[in-house]
Motif scaffolding. Sequence first.
Motif, PDB file in Angstrom:
ATOM      1  N   VAL A  84     -30.707 -55.026 -12.365  1.00  0.00           N
ATOM      2  CA  VAL A  84     -31.172 -56.320 -12.865  1.00  0.00           C
ATOM      3  C   VAL A  84     -31.542 -57.188 -11.661  1.00  0.00           C
ATOM      4  CG1 VAL A  84     -30.550 -58.391 -14.183  1.00  0.00           C
ATOM      5  CG2 VAL A  84     -29.599 -56.182 -14.835  1.00  0.00           C
ATOM      6  N   THR A  85     -32.698 -57.852 -11.749  1.00  0.00           N
ATOM      7  CA  THR A  85     -33.106 -58.773 -10.695  1.00  0.00           C
ATOM      8  C   THR A  85     -33.147 -60.193 -11.239  1.00  0.00           C
ATOM      9  OG1 THR A  85     -35.489 -58.690 -11.141  1.00  0.00           O
ATOM     10  CG2 THR A  85     -34.579 -56.978  -9.687  1.00  0.00           C
ATOM     11  N   ASP A  86     -33.096 -61.150 -10.342  1.00  0.00           N
ATOM     12  CA  ASP A  86     -33.168 -62.555 -10.733  1.00  0.00           C
ATOM     13  C   ASP A  86     -34.519 -62.921 -11.339  1.00  0.00           C
ATOM     14  OD1 ASP A  86     -30.573 -63.005  -9.898  1.00  0.00           O
ATOM     15  OD2 ASP A  86     -31.174 -63.762  -7.918  1.00  0.00           O
ATOM     16  N   ASP A  87     -35.568 -62.159 -10.979  1.00  0.00           N
ATOM     17  CA  ASP A  87     -36.899 -62.514 -11.491  1.00  0.00           C
ATOM     18  C   ASP A  87     -37.266 -61.797 -12.788  1.00  0.00           C
ATOM     19  OD1 ASP A  87     -37.312 -60.008 -10.419  1.00  0.00           O
ATOM     20  OD2 ASP A  87     -38.955 -60.590  -9.114  1.00  0.00           O
ATOM     21  N   GLY A  88     -36.301 -61.102 -13.420  1.00  0.00           N
ATOM     22  CA  GLY A  88     -36.537 -60.585 -14.756  1.00  0.00           C
ATOM     23  C   GLY A  88     -36.626 -59.084 -14.905  1.00  0.00           C
ATOM     24  N   PHE A  89     -36.693 -58.320 -13.819  1.00  0.00           N
ATOM     25  CA  PHE A  89     -36.726 -56.865 -13.954  1.00  0.00           C
ATOM     26  C   PHE A  89     -35.359 -56.392 -14.432  1.00  0.00           C
ATOM     27  CE2 PHE A  89     -35.994 -52.561 -12.433  1.00  0.00           C
ATOM     28  CZ  PHE A  89     -37.126 -51.915 -12.896  1.00  0.00           C
ATOM     29  N   HIS A  90     -35.349 -55.483 -15.416  1.00  0.00           N
ATOM     30  CA  HIS A  90     -34.095 -54.969 -15.962  1.00  0.00           C
ATOM     31  C   HIS A  90     -34.373 -53.580 -16.526  1.00  0.00           C
ATOM     32  CE1 HIS A  90     -30.360 -55.851 -18.718  1.00  0.00           C
ATOM     33  NE2 HIS A  90     -30.207 -54.769 -17.999  1.00  0.00           N
ATOM     34  N   VAL A  91     -33.664 -52.599 -16.028  1.00  0.00           N
ATOM     35  CA  VAL A  91     -33.766 -51.243 -16.554  1.00  0.00           C
ATOM     36  C   VAL A  91     -32.357 -50.666 -16.634  1.00  0.00           C
ATOM     37  CG1 VAL A  91     -34.143 -50.105 -14.310  1.00  0.00           C
ATOM     38  CG2 VAL A  91     -35.026 -49.047 -16.384  1.00  0.00           C
ATOM     39  N   MET A  92     -32.105 -49.914 -17.689  1.00  0.00           N
ATOM     40  CA  MET A  92     -30.810 -49.261 -17.871  1.00  0.00           C
ATOM     41  C   MET A  92     -31.026 -47.746 -17.858  1.00  0.00           C
ATOM     42  SD  MET A  92     -29.324 -51.695 -20.913  1.00  0.00           S
ATOM     43  CE  MET A  92     -27.737 -50.864 -21.007  1.00  0.00           C
ATOM     44  N   ALA A  93     -29.952 -46.989 -17.577  1.00  0.00           N
ATOM     45  CA  ALA A  93     -30.062 -45.537 -17.564  1.00  0.00           C
ATOM     46  C   ALA A  93     -28.703 -44.897 -17.754  1.00  0.00           C
ATOM     47  CB  ALA A  93     -30.664 -45.062 -16.243  1.00  0.00           C
ATOM     48  N   TYR A  94     -28.731 -43.637 -18.214  1.00  0.00           N
ATOM     49  CA  TYR A  94     -27.507 -42.848 -18.273  1.00  0.00           C
ATOM     50  C   TYR A  94     -27.855 -41.374 -18.187  1.00  0.00           C
ATOM     51  CZ  TYR A  94     -26.994 -40.671 -22.978  1.00  0.00           C
ATOM     52  OH  TYR A  94     -27.067 -39.880 -24.092  1.00  0.00           O
ATOM     53  N   ASP A  95     -26.834 -40.558 -17.916  1.00  0.00           N
ATOM     54  CA  ASP A  95     -26.981 -39.109 -17.886  1.00  0.00           C
ATOM     55  C   ASP A  95     -26.553 -38.546 -19.228  1.00  0.00           C
ATOM     56  OD1 ASP A  95     -27.886 -38.506 -15.210  1.00  0.00           O
ATOM     57  OD2 ASP A  95     -25.932 -39.219 -14.518  1.00  0.00           O
ATOM     58  N   VAL A  96     -27.469 -37.884 -19.898  1.00  0.00           N
ATOM     59  CA  VAL A  96     -27.176 -37.244 -21.174  1.00  0.00           C
ATOM     60  C   VAL A  96     -26.236 -36.063 -20.891  1.00  0.00           C
ATOM     61  CG1 VAL A  96     -28.153 -36.022 -23.152  1.00  0.00           C
ATOM     62  CG2 VAL A  96     -29.441 -37.884 -22.076  1.00  0.00           C
ATOM     63  N   PRO A  97     -25.072 -36.024 -21.536  1.00  0.00           N
ATOM     64  CA  PRO A  97     -24.142 -34.918 -21.304  1.00  0.00           C
ATOM     65  C   PRO A  97     -24.755 -33.570 -21.698  1.00  0.00           C
ATOM     66  CG  PRO A  97     -23.072 -36.699 -22.516  1.00  0.00           C
ATOM     67  CD  PRO A  97     -24.537 -37.012 -22.487  1.00  0.00           C
ATOM     68  N   ALA A  98     -24.327 -32.515 -21.008  1.00  0.00           N
ATOM     69  CA  ALA A  98     -24.861 -31.169 -21.254  1.00  0.00           C
ATOM     70  C   ALA A  98     -24.623 -30.710 -22.686  1.00  0.00           C
ATOM     71  CB  ALA A  98     -24.241 -30.178 -20.274  1.00  0.00           C
ATOM     72  N   ARG A  99     -23.605 -31.229 -23.352  1.00  0.00           N
ATOM     73  CA  ARG A  99     -23.313 -30.808 -24.727  1.00  0.00           C
ATOM     74  C   ARG A  99     -24.331 -31.367 -25.731  1.00  0.00           C
ATOM     75  NH1 ARG A  99     -20.289 -35.212 -23.844  1.00  0.00           N
ATOM     76  NH2 ARG A  99     -20.057 -36.721 -25.517  1.00  0.00           N
ATOM     77  N   LEU A 100     -25.146 -32.338 -25.297  1.00  0.00           N
ATOM     78  CA  LEU A 100     -26.158 -32.942 -26.169  1.00  0.00           C
ATOM     79  C   LEU A 100     -27.546 -32.441 -25.794  1.00  0.00           C
ATOM     80  CD1 LEU A 100     -24.916 -36.647 -26.196  1.00  0.00           C
ATOM     81  CD2 LEU A 100     -24.505 -34.877 -27.915  1.00  0.00           C
TER      82      LEU A 100
END
Length: 140
Positions: A56-72
């Motif tokens: 997250v940046t102060d000027d509005g950039f926002h990205v989220m992420a995660y690692d999908v588990p191998a069981r999925l």
Amino acid sequence: MTVKSVTHLNFRGDARAALEFYRSVFGGDLAVVTYKDAGNVQDSAEADQVMWGQVVTDDGFHVMAYDVPARLPYDQGENSFFLSVRGESAQEITAYWEKLSAGATIVQPLAPAQWAPLYGMLKDRFGVVWVMDVVSEYNG
């Protein structure tokens, strides 16, 4: 009430590296919670993978992420989404483009377009397709 949309990217073991890379491009704050941090380890090989992360940046950039588990199931797909970054100046967009293009495949070089002072598309080294342009007034 206020609603905000945030792009959430899914990876298979590359979420931390991707988030660190995006922070190096856009700046801001990086937050990462691993499966181990959350007490949610179902496969010891994935304990240090990202269960939840964001930049997250102060000027509005926002990205989220995660690692999908191998069981999925996980299939990054082809053209399943684009991540669009729109800026107000050519200097701003060019600076982001130069950093994001490290190890990337250029789909459309960053250049003037009929609809924008600058427009470009690239697939970064993590397989994420970025569309970048400078905002212009539409006179259709």
